[in-house]
Structures are given as C-alpha cells and as structure tokens.
Design a protein around this motif. Structure first.
Motif, mmCIF file in Angstrom:
data_model
loop_
_atom_site.group_PDB
_atom_site.id
_atom_site.type_symbol
_atom_site.label_atom_id
_atom_site.label_comp_id
_atom_site.label_asym_id
_atom_site.label_seq_id
_atom_site.Cartn_x
_atom_site.Cartn_y
_atom_site.Cartn_z
ATOM 1 N N HIS A 525 0.816 -1.224 0.000
ATOM 2 C CA HIS A 525 0.000 0.000 0.000
ATOM 3 C C HIS A 525 0.845 1.266 0.000
ATOM 4 N N GLN A 526 0.389 2.193 -0.766
ATOM 5 C CA GLN A 526 0.963 3.541 -0.771
ATOM 6 C C GLN A 526 0.156 4.348 0.245
ATOM 7 N N ILE A 527 0.812 4.925 1.265
ATOM 8 C CA ILE A 527 0.036 5.714 2.240
ATOM 9 C C ILE A 527 0.171 7.195 1.920
ATOM 10 N N GLU A 528 -0.966 7.760 1.495
ATOM 11 C CA GLU A 528 -0.981 9.164 1.081
ATOM 12 C C GLU A 528 -1.363 10.005 2.289
ATOM 13 N N THR A 529 -0.741 11.158 2.474
ATOM 14 C CA THR A 529 -1.103 11.983 3.641
ATOM 15 C C THR A 529 -1.626 13.345 3.195
ATOM 16 N N HIS A 530 -2.659 13.792 3.876
ATOM 17 C CA HIS A 530 -3.197 15.152 3.645
ATOM 18 C C HIS A 530 -3.273 15.823 5.000
ATOM 19 N N PHE A 531 -2.209 16.534 5.367
ATOM 20 C CA PHE A 531 -2.208 17.181 6.680
ATOM 21 C C PHE A 531 -2.389 18.677 6.503
ATOM 22 N N ALA A 532 -3.288 19.253 7.227
ATOM 23 C CA ALA A 532 -3.577 20.678 7.096
ATOM 24 C C ALA A 532 -2.436 21.535 7.655
ATOM 25 N N ALA A 533 -1.564 20.938 8.476
ATOM 26 C CA ALA A 533 -0.460 21.723 9.044
ATOM 27 C C ALA A 533 0.706 20.784 9.300
ATOM 28 N N ASP A 534 1.858 21.370 9.572
ATOM 29 C CA ASP A 534 3.025 20.538 9.882
ATOM 30 C C ASP A 534 3.140 20.299 11.369
ATOM 31 N N LYS A 562 -6.655 -5.924 -1.708
ATOM 32 C CA LYS A 562 -6.419 -5.756 -3.147
ATOM 33 C C LYS A 562 -6.132 -4.300 -3.520
ATOM 34 N N ALA A 563 -6.279 -3.403 -2.558
ATOM 35 C CA ALA A 563 -6.093 -1.979 -2.880
ATOM 36 C C ALA A 563 -4.618 -1.603 -2.768
ATOM 37 N N GLU A 564 -4.315 -0.444 -3.313
ATOM 38 C CA GLU A 564 -2.911 -0.030 -3.291
ATOM 39 C C GLU A 564 -2.701 1.238 -2.516
ATOM 40 N N LYS A 565 -3.796 1.880 -2.177
ATOM 41 C CA LYS A 565 -3.647 3.199 -1.566
ATOM 42 C C LYS A 565 -4.439 3.305 -0.270
ATOM 43 N N ILE A 566 -3.871 4.071 0.641
ATOM 44 C CA ILE A 566 -4.574 4.417 1.886
ATOM 45 C C ILE A 566 -4.341 5.911 2.084
ATOM 46 N N ILE A 567 -5.381 6.628 2.446
ATOM 47 C CA ILE A 567 -5.200 8.071 2.647
ATOM 48 C C ILE A 567 -5.360 8.395 4.130
ATOM 49 N N VAL A 568 -4.352 9.078 4.690
ATOM 50 C CA VAL A 568 -4.467 9.543 6.078
ATOM 51 C C VAL A 568 -4.552 11.065 6.022
ATOM 52 N N SER A 578 -9.260 16.445 13.732
ATOM 53 C CA SER A 578 -9.752 15.132 13.314
ATOM 54 C C SER A 578 -8.755 14.460 12.381
ATOM 55 N N VAL A 579 -8.650 13.157 12.610
ATOM 56 C CA VAL A 579 -7.740 12.348 11.811
ATOM 57 C C VAL A 579 -8.558 11.245 11.152
ATOM 58 N N SER A 580 -8.438 11.114 9.793
ATOM 59 C CA SER A 580 -9.170 10.042 9.116
ATOM 60 C C SER A 580 -8.209 9.099 8.431
ATOM 61 N N VAL A 581 -8.594 7.824 8.451
ATOM 62 C CA VAL A 581 -7.841 6.813 7.728
ATOM 63 C C VAL A 581 -8.807 6.193 6.730
ATOM 64 N N GLN A 582 -8.501 6.438 5.444
ATOM 65 C CA GLN A 582 -9.437 5.960 4.410
ATOM 66 C C GLN A 582 -8.809 4.824 3.619
ATOM 67 N N ASP A 583 -9.561 3.724 3.495
ATOM 68 C CA ASP A 583 -9.043 2.641 2.642
ATOM 69 C C ASP A 583 -10.015 2.383 1.510
ATOM 70 N N PHE A 584 -9.592 1.603 0.555
ATOM 71 C CA PHE A 584 -10.428 1.301 -0.609
ATOM 72 C C PHE A 584 -10.621 -0.210 -0.692
ATOM 73 N N GLY A 585 -10.957 -0.753 0.457
ATOM 74 C CA GLY A 585 -11.016 -2.206 0.584
ATOM 75 C C GLY A 585 -12.424 -2.766 0.564
ATOM 76 N N ILE A 586 -12.598 -3.786 1.369
ATOM 77 C CA ILE A 586 -13.848 -4.555 1.303
ATOM 78 C C ILE A 586 -15.058 -3.803 1.866
ATOM 79 N N GLY A 587 -14.817 -2.815 2.717
ATOM 80 C CA GLY A 587 -15.933 -2.056 3.305
ATOM 81 C C GLY A 587 -16.744 -2.878 4.301
#
Ligand code: ADP
Length: 653
Positions: A525-534, A562-568, A578-587
C-alpha cells in the motif's frame, strides 16, 4: 243504698251518678278503680280536677264534656275522651252521660265510662304494624297454604311491578321462574311443618319478565288457635349484593391472573412467550373480545406498526386490513402517552380522518369499545402497545385500564430482562468464540517462534541464516506481546483502570512516525497523507493515541488486501482535530457499522479467513472517548471505509 246501686256495684264498667249540680253522689267499684281517690273530692263537678283531651290529644275544657253537657242540655251524650287521672295515667274512655228525670224533673245524670284504652292501643299497634309493613323496603307478602296471595305491601309493588290489586288473589307461582317451581313445594312443605325458611337466596320474575335475585324468609302464619293458615314472606332485593359479590369475584379473579402473570413473567426470559402471555392475560382481564400487542417498529414503508401477538382473533383478521398506522388514534400509545380508553371509538373525534378507509375498513374486527396502553421500558423507550377491542360500547372501565397498565408495566420489566438476558447470551457466545480465537491467535506466533528456535538449535553454526530466523522470531514475539497487551487493555477498560498519561506533543510527528513504521513492513500500500499543518500540538496520552492510529492503519491495510492506496488526513479547527484513515477495501455492511466497536465483534464472513480478535476498535473507541473525543466510521461495502477520530483541543491546559 238502692237495689240499683247495688247492681252497679260490681259491674266491670265504671258507673257514676251525679246530682243536678254535677256533684258526685255514687261511684261503683270500677269507677273508683278508674278514677282513684277522685270520688272523695268535694269539688262542684265530680270530674272537675281531671285533665281531659280529645282523641287528637287536644285539651278539652270541662264545659265541653258530655258530663257537663248532659246537665245543660238534659239530653243523653256520648263521646270519646282521654283523661289523665290522679294516678297520672292516661285512659281512653267512651263516656255515656244519660239524664235522669223524676216527676218530669231533672234529677241528675248517670255516667257510664267504658275504658277502651287496651282496645285503642291494640288498634294503634295494628296501625303501626301496617305502617311498618307499608314503609318497609323489603317486600312483605302473605299467602294462604294453597299459595294464594293475601297481602302485598308497597315494596312488593316496587320490587315485582304488580299493584296490590293485581297481586292479591293471584297464585304465588306468578313470581317464580318456571325452572324453580319446585321451590314452592319445598317452601310450603316447611311452612306446614311450622318451620321457617331463613334467608333463602333465589330468583324471582317481575311483571315485565325480568329476573330478580332475592333473599326470602318465609314463616308460618297461625290463627288465634295456633293453627297454621298461611305463610308470610319477606323478600329482599339482593341485586346490589349480587353485583358486589360479582365485583369481588371479578377482583379476585383479576388478582389471580395478575399474580399468575407477574410470576410467570418474572420466570420467563423468552420475549415471544412473554408477549403472548401478556396479550392473553390482558385480553382476559379486560373482558375484551380481541387483544393484540404491536411492536413500536414500523414496516419498510415506515408506516404500519408490527403485529406481534394476538388473542381472541385469528392473525388473518388483522393482516387483511393493514396494521395500525401513526394516526391520531394510535399515536398517543406509540408515543408513550397515557392509556386511551374510549366507550365508542367510532364516535371519537380522533377517529376516521385517515385515507383510504376513514376509520375501520369493511369487514374489520368490529371494534367499538377501545382500550390501548403503551408498554414502556425502564429507559423510557416505548417498546410497543397493547390494544383491545369489543363490539359492544362501554365495555372497558377505569379499573380495566388500571389492571392492563399494571400488567403492561410488569411486561416491560420482563421484556427488559429478556433483552438483557439475550445480550448476555450473545456476549457469552461471543466470549466463547473469542476464547477460541484468542487461543488460535496466540498459538500461531508461539508455533512460529518455536519453529524458528528449533531450526537455530539444529544449525548453530549457520550464523547468516540464523540472523534471519532470529529477526522473524522477534517479529512474532512483538505480535504476541501486542496481542497480550491488547487483552490486558480490555481488562483495564472493563475494570475502569485504563490510566492516561497526558503530555503535549505534535500530533503530525506522531502520524508520520507511525506511517513510516507501517510503510516499512507493508510494501503493497501507498500511504498518502493530507495534513492541514506541519505542527499541531495536542495534550493527550501519546502512546494511547499512537495505539489508535496503528490500529486504524493496520485495519485499513488488512481489510483492503487488493487496494494499493490508503489516505491519512488531518484537519483541525480551533476546538478540535480530526484524523481520518481511508481505505479502498472490502468495506462494511451498514448492519455491522455500530457493532464493530463492541468487544469481540468481528464481521462474520471476514473473521473466518482473516486473523484478528475483534478488540482493536473497542480499545480505540475507549481511548478516544477517554480523551473526550469520538471515533466514527463511514463505509460502503466493496468500496472502502473511512475511520475518523476527533479529539478536542480544549483539554490542553
Ligand atoms: P480485528 O480487526 O482484530 O478483528 P477490530 O476491533 O479492529 O478487530 O475490528 C473489528 C471488526 O471490524 C473487524 O473484524 C472487521 O470485521 C471490521 N473492520 C475493522 N476495520 C475495517 C476496515 N478498515 N474495513 C473493513 N472492515 C473493518
């Protein structure tokens, strides 16, 4: 003394002779007995000192008495008088005063005083008796031995509806219902033997054909010679008493049902059984023709309530016509308001306003009397409602309503208990499942570790290879200690001993550390990050927050094979982060979303082929809420899930 006076001497009637001036010249023995010493008096009129009264008790002056009038009118007088003699006795006297002439000259008078006191009091006794009989509330009837009615008082008139004229001369059997005609034979049999029939409870018929419950006492009537000539009968209307007895009986029966139901409810933990019992019992005690319990859950259309139990009517009777909906009539019950009790629901202002039927559809159970009470659990939640109907109006009383309410509240407690029991049962079976799972989960790393150690033991010289196995064994040890500390955490949460060590730290640093660590062991998995601040400084337990992030991320990795990406992502406001962990998996299916946060809960079809204990999210949620925050999920089966936790920033001091 003349022969005449001697003749009078011993007459049983008082005789007095007076002269022309009204003075006493002779009194016989009976007169002396009657008047006392009056004869010795020397007043001008022999009766002058008496107090005299007319028959109504009004005083009479001496000049209006026959004794005086005979002197003035010289004519025979006859009158009834009451006198009070010197002994203070009142006597009723019939006075005959007859003038005596001698040589055509008035010489005085002869007074005969007949004492009728006894006869009078006999008369008044009789009159009193008659008055008592007339004013009695009990029917008093007399009849001959042949059964012919000879007297009939006012109460008999009121009780049976026949007037005195109609009743007298009739046979007593006109009052006896056909099926009870034998009673008369029995009663007369007793009377003839001189016996009394005391307080005999039976039924009699009124003139209008209605039957009347009465209690009768029959006694023989004897003539002066003591011969039985008939019977007197006193009849008391015991309708009220019978009603009271019935009411009492009803109370007792209801109490018995109530006791039975409370006992069986307290012993019963099966919801279906409870509801059927309650519906049957309440239908019985309310005297309803049909009763039903409806759950406070609506159907797919969100309209009708769910029928659960029925009494007194077949299920089809309801199903043909649709279930109760949220109309004015039913709403108060499902909203948990007071009991609704209506004598005639078809005349109620709340009734008949809703399409398509505008009331009950044709052929529906004929509900006229209507009673409905909510069943409310201890938490205040309206579990459902008990509904009762009867085709006659005015069947349900206040008392019925109270009884049904009583049973409904017992039922609510029983249902609460049953629910609790069910929860415990599910939890128990989850626990059993968990023990199985836990043993398996713990055993897997132990088996691996012992395997690696055996290889190392066999080839102590192969340093290069052994290094690899030691590394692998260490990873299994970490996994094992991770599992053990998770289990310990569950125990700590259960016993309320999950302490927090609060410090200030940069949450962004922590997120990056965890992501780096996991990225190392997971290359897919590629873990993508979207942080509003450092930098975002939080005041929290660093290790525990790390545990939450690790848990959400490992889940995201595990459940999206089977997914390749996760977004934090991380966003913040002044008040919270708030912190979210999003996957594209089985749900996750909607039905499981709430439960995945409970202990030992795993989505079944996943649990079978993916390792896990079902406690990670439970611990995470607990940690977040200990920080006064919340952990939520949104998910679509087949598309993936997003777990978000929020913690307030205000906790920083
Ligand atoms: P574990 O993962 O050890 O079973 P958790 O408490 O972490 O225990 O999760 C509980 C259950 O929630 C999991 O068994 C799984 O069925 C479901 N679940 C958790 N995270 C995800 C996710 N990201 N995607 C799909 N299902 C998940």
């Amino acid at each position: 003394m003349s022969a005449e006076t001697r003749l009078y001497d011993h007459l049983p009637v008082a005789v007095i002779n007076s002269d022309v001036d009204g003075r006493l010249i002779y009194a016989n023995e009976a007169a002396i007995n009657l008047l006392g010493d009056e004869t010795e008096q020397t007043s001008s009129y022999w009766y002058g000192t008496w107090k005299m009264f007319d028959q109504n008790g009004k005083p009479v002056s001496p000049i209006n008495t026959p004794m005086f009038k005979v002197d003035t009118e010289k004519q025979a007088q006859k009158e009834e008088l009451i006198i009070e003699n010197v002994k203070g006795e009142y006597r009723n006297l019939l006075v005959y005063s007859v003038p005596a002439f001698y040589d055509n000259k008035y010489r005085g008078a002869t007074h005969t005083l007949v004492d009728i006191t006894d006869q009078k009091s006999d008369d008044s006794r009789r009159a009193m008796l008659a008055a008592i009989i007339e004013s009695s509330d009990d029917a008093i009837i007399s009849k001959s031995l042949a059964g012919v009615i000879t007297s009939w008082n006012k109460a008999a008139e009121r009780m049976f509806g026949y007037t005195e004229a109609e009743a007298i001369g009739q046979h007593i059997t006109m009052l006896i219902p056909e099926e009870r005609l034998d009673e008369e034979v029995h009663i007369i049999g007793k009377v003839i033997k001189g016996e009394t029939l005391d307080h005999f409870e039976t039924m009699r018929v009124k003139k209008n054909g209605e039957q009347l419950p009465i209690a009768i006492t029959v006694s023989p009537i004897r003539n002066r010679l003591g011969i039985i000539t008939g019977a007197s009968k006193i009849a008391r209307d015991i309708t009220r008493q019978k009603e009271a007895e019935l009411k009492l009986q009803g109370y007792i029966e209801n109490l018995e049902v109530f006791n039975y139901i409370s006992k069986s409810l307290s012993e019963n933990l099966d919801v279906k059984g409870i509801l059927q019992k309650v519906t049957d019992a309440t239908t019985q005690v309310s005297g309803a023709e049909f009763g039903a319990f409806f759950y406070n859950v609506t159907d797919e259309k969100g309209e009708s309530y769910m029928l659960f139990a029925l009494s007194g009517a077949p299920r089809e009777a309801f199903e043909k016509f649709g279930m109760p909906r949220n109309t004015d009539v039913f709403r108060p019950t499902f909203e948990g308001d007071a009991t609704v009790r209506v004598d005639d629901i078809t005349k109620d202002p709340r009734y008949g306003h809703n399409s398509p039927h505008k009331g009950m559809p044709q052929g529906h159970l004929p509900v006229v009397s209507y009673l409905a009470t909510p069943v409310i659990s201890k938490s205040g939640h309206v579990i459902g409602g008990l509904f009762f109907g009867h085709p006659q109006p005015g069947v349900f009383t206040e008392e019925h309503a109270r009884l049904v309410e009583g049973i409904a509240s017992h039922a609510a407690v029983a249902l609460d208990n049953a629910k609790l029991y069910e929860e415990i049962q599910t939890l128990n079976s989850k626990k059993d499942e968990f023990i199985g799972m836990a043993s398996h989960e713990l055993k897997t790393p132990v088996t691996s570790i012992s395997g690696y150690l055996q290889i190392i033991e066999k080839n102590p010289a192969n340093w290069e290879q052994n290094q690899q196995f030691i590394k692998k064994a260490k990873m299994q040890v970490d996994k094992l200690s991770g599992l053990i500390s998770d289990l310990l955490d569950v125990t700590k949460i259960e016993t309320g001993k999950l302490p927090l060590k609060l410090t200030s730290f940069n949450l962004v640093d922590l997120l990056r550390e965890v992501i780096d660590l996991l990225a190392n062991s997971n290359t897919r998995h590629q873990i993508e990050t979207h942080f509003a601040a450092d930098e975002l400084i939080v005041f929290a337990d660093r290790l525990r927050i790390e545990q939450v992030i690790v848990n959400l991320l490992t889940n995201a990795i595990r459940y999206s094979p089977k997914a390749e990406k996760i977004i934090v992502s991380m966003t913040s406001t002044e008040k919270k982060v708030s912190v979210s962990v999003q996957d594209f998996g089985i749900g996750i299916e909607a039905g499981h979303l709430k439960q995945i946060f409970t202990r030992f809960y795993r989505v079944d079809d996943l649990a079978s082929h993916m390792s896990g204990l079902g406690i990670g999210l439970y611990i995470s949620k607990e940690i977040v809420s200990r920080h006064h925050g919340k952990l939520d999920v949104t998910s679509k089966p087949g598309e993936g899930s997003t777990f978000t936790f929020e913690i307030p920033l205000k906790t920083q001091k």
